[in-house]
Design a protein around this motif. Structure first.
Motif, PDB file in Angstrom:
ATOM      1  N   ARG A  51       0.844  -1.194   0.000  1.00  0.00           N
ATOM      2  CA  ARG A  51       0.000   0.000   0.000  1.00  0.00           C
ATOM      3  C   ARG A  51       0.877   1.242   0.000  1.00  0.00           C
ATOM      4  O   ARG A  51       1.896   1.286   0.664  1.00  0.00           O
ATOM      5  N   GLY A  52       0.474   2.260  -0.740  1.00  0.00           N
ATOM      6  CA  GLY A  52       1.192   3.532  -0.758  1.00  0.00           C
ATOM      7  C   GLY A  52       2.317   3.542  -1.786  1.00  0.00           C
ATOM      8  O   GLY A  52       2.597   2.554  -2.449  1.00  0.00           O
ATOM      9  N   THR A  56       6.072   6.588   1.870  1.00  0.00           N
ATOM     10  CA  THR A  56       4.952   6.181   2.724  1.00  0.00           C
ATOM     11  C   THR A  56       4.474   4.765   2.412  1.00  0.00           C
ATOM     12  O   THR A  56       3.411   4.363   2.866  1.00  0.00           O
ATOM     13  N   LYS A  57       5.251   4.014   1.654  1.00  0.00           N
ATOM     14  CA  LYS A  57       4.858   2.665   1.263  1.00  0.00           C
ATOM     15  C   LYS A  57       4.882   1.718   2.467  1.00  0.00           C
ATOM     16  O   LYS A  57       5.809   1.749   3.269  1.00  0.00           O
TER      17      LYS A  57
END
Length: 118
Positions: A51-52, A56-57
């Protein structure tokens, strides 16, 4: 928006981890601080989701501890992350395999990508 990207690129150091995706079995080695001591612990499981983007992953890993399923979310740029090993590449048809939570036993097996997934 450009200011946020600039700060992320300039000040957040990127670690070089191998690429992985949902369905892969990976081992994550991370550092734990207990008082004055630090030790390395690992978490091995199947990647449920990524996600992201960029700094910010995050990625979620699920493993079975006895009969209990344990999930953990790791930010990709967490300072305590030491290394990531890809143990098996799985073949799944979804980017986020939430259905994997409800599977038990032999149904919870994911086909290997290396054998063509047959």
């Amino acid at each position: 928006m450009d200011l946020i990207k600039y700060v992320q690129e300039k000040y957040i150091d990127k670690k070089d981890f191998p690429s992985f995706k949902a369905g892969d079995t990976i081992t994550v080695y991370y550092e734990i601080k207990e008082g004055q001591k630090t030790r390395t612990q690992f978490f091995k499981g199947v990647v449920i989701q990524l996600r992201g983007t960029g700094a910010t992953k995050t990625f979620t890993i699920r493993k079975m501890s006895g009969d209990v399923g344990v999930e953990r979310v790791f930010p990709i740029n967490m300072p305590a992350l030491q290394k990531i090993e890809v143990n098996r590449e799985g073949r799944v048809r979804r980017a986020r395999i939430y259905y994997f939570r409800n599977l038990r036993g032999k149904k919870a097996r994911i086909k290997d990508k290396s054998f063509g997934g047959k």
